[in-house]
Design a protein around this motif. Structure first.
Motif, PDB file in Angstrom:
ATOM      1  N   ASP A 148     -11.823 -92.134 -40.021  1.00 44.15           N
ATOM      2  CA  ASP A 148     -12.321 -91.438 -38.836  1.00 44.15           C
ATOM      3  C   ASP A 148     -11.632 -90.083 -38.769  1.00 44.15           C
ATOM      4  O   ASP A 148     -10.469 -89.943 -39.173  1.00 44.15           O
ATOM      5  CB  ASP A 148     -12.011 -92.251 -37.575  1.00 44.15           C
ATOM      6  N   TRP A 149     -12.349 -89.085 -38.240  1.00 43.52           N
ATOM      7  CA  TRP A 149     -11.752 -87.756 -38.126  1.00 43.52           C
ATOM      8  C   TRP A 149     -10.485 -87.777 -37.263  1.00 43.52           C
ATOM      9  O   TRP A 149      -9.590 -86.942 -37.450  1.00 43.52           O
ATOM     10  CB  TRP A 149     -12.764 -86.761 -37.549  1.00 43.52           C
ATOM     11  N   LYS A 150     -10.398 -88.717 -36.371  1.00 48.24           N
ATOM     12  CA  LYS A 150      -9.207 -88.799 -35.520  1.00 48.24           C
ATOM     13  C   LYS A 150      -7.947 -89.110 -36.336  1.00 48.24           C
ATOM     14  O   LYS A 150      -6.826 -88.844 -35.884  1.00 48.24           O
ATOM     15  CB  LYS A 150      -9.410 -89.860 -34.438  1.00 48.24           C
ATOM     16  N   ASP A 151      -8.136 -89.661 -37.560  1.00 47.69           N
ATOM     17  CA  ASP A 151      -6.987 -89.960 -38.421  1.00 47.69           C
ATOM     18  C   ASP A 151      -6.271 -88.692 -38.874  1.00 47.69           C
ATOM     19  O   ASP A 151      -5.124 -88.754 -39.351  1.00 47.69           O
ATOM     20  CB  ASP A 151      -7.435 -90.741 -39.667  1.00 47.69           C
ATOM     21  N   LEU A 152      -6.974 -87.545 -38.738  1.00 46.31           N
ATOM     22  CA  LEU A 152      -6.396 -86.271 -39.180  1.00 46.31           C
ATOM     23  C   LEU A 152      -5.792 -85.481 -38.023  1.00 46.31           C
ATOM     24  O   LEU A 152      -5.375 -84.331 -38.213  1.00 46.31           O
ATOM     25  CB  LEU A 152      -7.466 -85.423 -39.872  1.00 46.31           C
ATOM     26  N   GLU A 153      -5.770 -86.062 -36.841  1.00 43.83           N
ATOM     27  CA  GLU A 153      -5.248 -85.385 -35.655  1.00 43.83           C
ATOM     28  C   GLU A 153      -3.841 -84.838 -35.933  1.00 43.83           C
ATOM     29  O   GLU A 153      -2.933 -85.574 -36.342  1.00 43.83           O
ATOM     30  CB  GLU A 153      -5.208 -86.360 -34.475  1.00 43.83           C
ATOM     31  N   GLY A 154      -3.671 -83.534 -35.722  1.00 47.01           N
ATOM     32  CA  GLY A 154      -2.371 -82.884 -35.888  1.00 47.01           C
ATOM     33  C   GLY A 154      -2.030 -82.499 -37.313  1.00 47.01           C
ATOM     34  O   GLY A 154      -1.026 -81.815 -37.552  1.00 47.01           O
ATOM     35  N   ASP A 155      -2.851 -82.906 -38.303  1.00 42.44           N
ATOM     36  CA  ASP A 155      -2.586 -82.569 -39.707  1.00 42.44           C
ATOM     37  C   ASP A 155      -3.140 -81.184 -40.054  1.00 42.44           C
ATOM     38  O   ASP A 155      -3.951 -80.613 -39.304  1.00 42.44           O
ATOM     39  CB  ASP A 155      -3.226 -83.607 -40.631  1.00 42.44           C
ATOM     40  N   ARG A 173     -14.488 -79.732 -36.220  1.00 39.80           N
ATOM     41  CA  ARG A 173     -13.349 -79.871 -35.303  1.00 39.80           C
ATOM     42  C   ARG A 173     -13.734 -79.501 -33.874  1.00 39.80           C
ATOM     43  O   ARG A 173     -13.435 -80.215 -32.918  1.00 39.80           O
ATOM     44  CB  ARG A 173     -12.199 -78.971 -35.776  1.00 39.80           C
ATOM     45  N   LEU A 178     -11.397 -82.053 -31.676  1.00 45.13           N
ATOM     46  CA  LEU A 178     -10.189 -82.551 -32.331  1.00 45.13           C
ATOM     47  C   LEU A 178      -9.128 -81.452 -32.468  1.00 45.13           C
ATOM     48  O   LEU A 178      -9.360 -80.307 -32.083  1.00 45.13           O
ATOM     49  CB  LEU A 178     -10.552 -83.122 -33.708  1.00 45.13           C
ATOM     50  N   ASN A 179      -7.987 -81.823 -33.066  1.00 42.95           N
ATOM     51  CA  ASN A 179      -6.859 -80.894 -33.052  1.00 42.95           C
ATOM     52  C   ASN A 179      -6.183 -80.789 -34.421  1.00 42.95           C
ATOM     53  O   ASN A 179      -4.970 -80.649 -34.500  1.00 42.95           O
ATOM     54  CB  ASN A 179      -5.822 -81.341 -32.000  1.00 42.95           C
ATOM     55  N   PHE A 180      -6.965 -80.872 -35.522  1.00 36.27           N
ATOM     56  CA  PHE A 180      -6.336 -80.630 -36.826  1.00 36.27           C
ATOM     57  C   PHE A 180      -6.382 -79.129 -37.122  1.00 36.27           C
ATOM     58  O   PHE A 180      -7.181 -78.377 -36.543  1.00 36.27           O
ATOM     59  CB  PHE A 180      -6.974 -81.454 -37.947  1.00 36.27           C
TER      60      PHE A 180
END
Length: 464
Positions: A148-155, A173, A178-180
């Motif tokens: 899920d795209w949420k797995d990349l949050e903050g990366d 994004r 989101l916040n990557f």
């Protein structure tokens, strides 16, 4: 009085044309300036060469056992054959550099899988699509599979500068809230994949084809997360080359039936091909060897004062590095020497690679001395040497005499090659100054171009 009048006229001309041209250029564009790079199809065919920008990656263009290979390369070679021109491949590692080269005329076509974006469409023309291409996220399996795209949050995801990747990721994004972080990098996709493997960065993006090729030699890569499904990709020409674009599109429509799918399967669906491409020391991707005779060739090149890759180009052209090769005319060995030449230069066993190469090198040294006083420039002289090696120096000397007779430059291969090609015309080969008679000189001229083309590929892809 006369002097004053001349000065008045001169000033008037300068003011009139200088001011007029500036005014017209400012308000209507420079309509008087010739477009130095405007070569559409007719101009390219007249020049006899099509110049194509190709991405510097592991599938587009490389050397394997001396042979030029690659998905884009084989496509371009077939297209050049359709146009009846020579292919000149220009490697680029930066997408913007490819567009700059297209704009300034260094290349005629960009043979890179490019997606249409609004800013690109303002300045160039896109061909019909070659196909559809997924773009994938590239990371390490040990970091866990992205589901899920949420797995990349903050990366942070590093992407190649001037590619369409940043636009794709930022759109996703923002639409998903989101916040990557997306960071553009000057490095090539494959260099960024290397950085992932070395754990310098966590994530990058690549075309699925390039990513798949890299998984053949990096076992730990995860490329399962698709960023964008099957986007159409095309090649690019200048807006002012409509005939080239039209012919390119006709060729693509024709080749879509079988040739392109077969070539795609060869390079991207064949694990054996991928293994040898990425593991053989004779692949420019995995090693820096051209053939098993590199050391012998380097010694011979040192004797001649040549780049060893140039001598390798000649050996490849002559025998494909096959010591047992024998031509229909009886030429034998790595450098395909005729029996009389073998004897003259002391070669008793033409199948012995050392003897064969040394004999050929001595013959090349002889040809160098033969032309040295007539053609002092070593770059020009090289072409006379290669043509002489192919057709015999007597025929090239005939062309040199004809060049002198007709008042052209005897130190210019371009001028002399014209008369070499004319040696199949009775008007020229029956001229009393011609000593060696008829020759298919056009084949020798093509031979020179081909050897130098192979050399350019070796220089670009194999380290010195």
């Amino acid at each position: 009085m006369r002097r004053s009048f001349s000065l008045f006229i001169t000033l008037s001309v300068v003011l009139l044309f200088g001011v007029q041209c500036t005014f017209l250029e400012k308000h209507f564009g420079n309509t008087f300036k010739e477009d130095k790079y405007i070569l559409d199809l007719a101009g390219i065919q007249k020049r006899g060469v099509i110049r194509a920008a190709v991405d510097n990656n592991s599938t587009g263009y490389y050397i394997y056992r001396g042979r030029r290979m690659g998905y884009e390369y084989e496509l371009l070679r077939d297209f050049a054959k359709r146009l009846d021109v020579v292919l000149d491949v220009v490697l680029v590692s930066d997408i913007q550099d490819a567009f700059t080269k297209l704009e300034n005329g260094s290349v005629d076509i960009i043979a890179i899988n490019l997606e249409k974006t609004p800013d690109r469409m303002e300045s160039v023309s896109f061909s019909i699509p070659l196909g559809k291409m997924n773009t994938v996220l590239v990371g390490l399996k040990e970091n866990g599979k992205v589901t899920d795209w949420k797995d990349l949050e903050g990366d942070t995801i590093y992407v190649r500068e001037n590619s369409a990747y940043a636009y794709q990721l930022l759109s996703l994004r923002d639409s998903l809230g989101l916040n990557f972080i997306v960071r553009e990098d000057q490095r090539h996709e494959e260099s960024l994949i290397d950085a992932v493997v070395e754990k310098e960065i966590s994530w990058t993006m690549a075309d699925q084809n390039v990513a798949k090729a890299n998984t053949t030699y990096y076992d730990g890569l995860d490329i399962s997360w698709v960023v964008q499904e099957a986007g159409e990709v095309s090649w690019v020409t200048r807006d002012n080359s409509p005939k080239l674009l039209e012919t390119l599109n006709e060729w693509l429509e024709d080749k879509h039936k079988r040739f392109i799918p077969d070539l795609y399967a060869k390079y991207f669906l064949n694990p054996k091909n991928g293994y040898f491409r990425s593991n053989s020391p004779f692949s420019s991707i995995a090693g820096s060897k051209i053939s098993q005779y590199d050391e012998l060739i380097k010694n011979g090149a040192e004797y001649l004062g040549w780049d060893w890759r140039l001598l390798s180009s000649l050996v490849y052209k002559e025998s494909r590095f096959d010591t047992s090769a024998t031509s229909y005319a009886g030429a034998r060995g790595l450098l395909q020497l005729m029996p009389v030449t073998l004897e003259r230069f002391g070669v008793t066993n033409p199948n012995d690679p050392e003897q064969s190469l040394l004999g050929g090198v001595k013959y090349l040294g002889y040809l160098d001395k033969f032309w040295m006083s007539r053609v002092p420039d070593p770059n020009e002289r090289l072409k006379f040497i290669l043509a002489s090696y192919n057709v015999g120096h007597g025929h090239v000397e005939d062309a040199w005499r004809l060049t002198l007779k007709y008042g052209k430059d005897t130190q210019s291969w371009e001028d002399v090659s014209e008369f070499l090609e004319l040696k199949s015309d009775p008007e020229y080969y029956k001229d009393p100054i011609v000593k060696s008679g008829f020759a298919k000189g056009h084949l020798a001229v093509a031979y020179v171009k081909d050897v130098l083309s192979i050399f350019e590929a070796y220089k670009a892809l194999v380290s010195a």
